[in-house]
Design an enzyme around this catalytic site. Structure first.
Site, PDB file in Angstrom:
ATOM      1  N   LYS A 169      20.607  23.959  61.558  1.00  0.00           N
ATOM      2  CA  LYS A 169      21.091  25.122  62.319  1.00  0.00           C
ATOM      3  C   LYS A 169      22.596  25.032  62.462  1.00  0.00           C
ATOM      4  CE  LYS A 169      21.033  26.920  67.026  1.00  0.00           C
ATOM      5  NZ  LYS A 169      20.154  27.386  68.101  1.00  0.00           N
ATOM      6  N   LYS A 171      25.939  26.329  64.250  1.00  0.00           N
ATOM      7  CA  LYS A 171      26.518  27.075  65.374  1.00  0.00           C
ATOM      8  C   LYS A 171      27.771  27.759  64.858  1.00  0.00           C
ATOM      9  CE  LYS A 171      25.397  27.082  69.325  1.00  0.00           C
ATOM     10  NZ  LYS A 171      24.409  28.058  69.856  1.00  0.00           N
ATOM     11  N   HIS A 299      14.594  26.012  72.670  1.00  0.00           N
ATOM     12  CA  HIS A 299      16.051  26.048  72.844  1.00  0.00           C
ATOM     13  C   HIS A 299      16.545  24.738  73.449  1.00  0.00           C
ATOM     14  CE1 HIS A 299      19.739  27.214  75.225  1.00  0.00           C
ATOM     15  NE2 HIS A 299      20.054  27.636  74.017  1.00  0.00           N
TER      16      HIS A 299
HETATM   17 MG    MG Z   1      21.339  30.130  70.527  1.00  0.00          MG
END
Ligand code: MG
Length: 405
Positions: A169, A171, A299
């Site tokens: 992932k 950012k 999350h």
């Molecule tokens: Mg997020």
């Protein structure tokens, strides 16, 4: 069993390097409040809250008069005592409730010799896969300094080798959108078959987000996370981009969840055991998503081992968790739990086997990182130490310059 006291201790935990995001930066440490529910039978239950300092500690302690004598097993009563809708208009206690609910589930588990996940239906899996959480980083004492696509790929490769991650992932949103597109393409080329996610923290306009989404459509995307701001923005983007969308910003409570499902606005909701009001609340949201066949993911809000354990119990119990969870955990230098940091194995973490949350506080570490907090203090999440004049705007128009470190 009855609650006799609640303690709150702020800690600062150092990171390998400062993490950059679209709205500012994590300046090289996370600030957390460790919450301990003290019971009349000598059992301590542990919870964790994002942020800290005198006001956070006082807010937790302010609930002692509400909860003295409360049986920690009465979790639904706990919710109404802390978060009844009328009082919540004036006192937003959602995250306080989350930490105390976590601590009560821990205490009850220890009392009954069952795990926290058993209080939400039991485990359907014993390991929870995680994504590598990649940030553009400022240089730190222990690494960092990644800005270019090649540098992010090298960072991802090192993390994948060390921890076995098969999902990555990014950012994004720190640099102009084309920079993120190039980084995503470089990651896809470096890790064929691995899952990818891009999360620019809603820094783009709908039109910018559509352009980026269409550019990365051919990649092996799990989902496109908060590319733009607002439920309506997410709805508009979804008409143009053929990647499932995900959010941890515009569906963070049950009212928004109802709206999102009723109007079919977002595909995947990232559940958080603090933002949603607790482990049990996050699980409840997950079962609503299951009913309507929307996706659920997990999350990360910069947690230490106590909240991470709550995420592992959520991941254990949630039948419809079909994505690797997020965690910032590999960016931490240490933890405040006995035995030090928990380990990833093959890109996954084992659900703790002990009663309750299954983690114990290391008292020396708690003291050490409380002292470190008193030494260094907090930081402003929405300020960027590398760009002191800059303030985040939505949508962003003044991107960081990737040629300037
Ligand atoms: Mg997020």
């Amino acid at each position: 069993m009855k609650i006799v006291d609640i303690r709150a201790t702020t800690v600062a935990m150092p990171l390998e390097a400062p993490l950059r995001h679209a709205g500012g930066a994590h300046w090289g440490r996370f600030i957390r409040t460790i919450v301990e529910v003290v019971t009349d039978v000598g059992i301590l239950g542990y919870g964790e809250l994002g942020g800290g300092g005198e006001s956070a500690e006082a807010a937790i302690r302010g609930l002692v008069p509400y909860l003295k004598g409360h049986d920690p097993l009465q979790l639904e009563q706990l919710r109404w005592k802390i978060m009844n809708p009328t009082a919540s208009l004036y006192n937003n206690r959602l995250q306080l409730h989350a930490a105390i609910e976590m601590a009560c589930m821990d205490a009850v588990g220890k009392f009954l010799n069952i795990r926290a996940c058993d209080l939400i239906g039991g485990a359907v899996r014993e390991v929870v896969p995680f994504a590598s959480y990649l940030f553009y980083r400022y240089p730190g004492e222990h690494g960092g300094g990644e800005t270019t696509p090649d540098e992010i790929v090298a960072h991802a490769r090192a993390l994948a080798q060390k921890h076995g991650f098969k999902t990555h992932k990014l950012k994004g949103g720190v640099f102009p959108p084309d920079h993120d597109i190039a980084t995503m393409e470089a990651l896809a080329a470096a890790f064929p078959g691995h899952g990818l996610r891009l999360d620019p923290n809603a820094a783009w306009s709908v039109e910018q987000a559509i352009r980026v989404g269409q550019a990365i459509e051919p990649l092996n995307n799990d989902y496109f996370e908060d590319p733009t701001w607002g439920l309506e923005g997410m709805r508009r983007l979804r008409q143009f981009v053929r990647i499932p969308t995900a959010t941890n910003t515009v569906v963070v409570n049950f009212e928004q969840l109802a709206q999102s499902i009723r109007h079919d606005l977002v595909d995947v909701v990232l559940l958080d055991t603090t933002f949603w009001g607790g482990l049990r609340q996050a699980h409840k949201a997950g079962t609503v998503l299951e009913t309507f066949q929307y996706g659920a993911s997990v999350h990360s809000s910069g947690e230490l081992g106590i909240q991470l354990a709550s995420m592992l119990h959520l991941g254990a119990a949630l039948p419809n968790l079909s994505f690797a969870a997020d965690a910032h955990y590999h960016h931490l230098l240490d933890d405040i739990i006995v035995g030090g940091k928990m380990n990833y194995r093959n890109g996954a973490m084992a659900v703790p086997t002990g009663p309750g949350l299954g983690v114990e506080i290391d008292r020396d570490k708690l003291k050490q990182y409380n002292a470190y907090y008193r030494e260094v203090g907090g930081y402003a999440y929405d300020r960027d130490p590398g760009r002191p004049e800059w303030h985040a705007m939505v949508p962003e128009s003044r991107w960081a310059d990737p040629t300037q470190r």
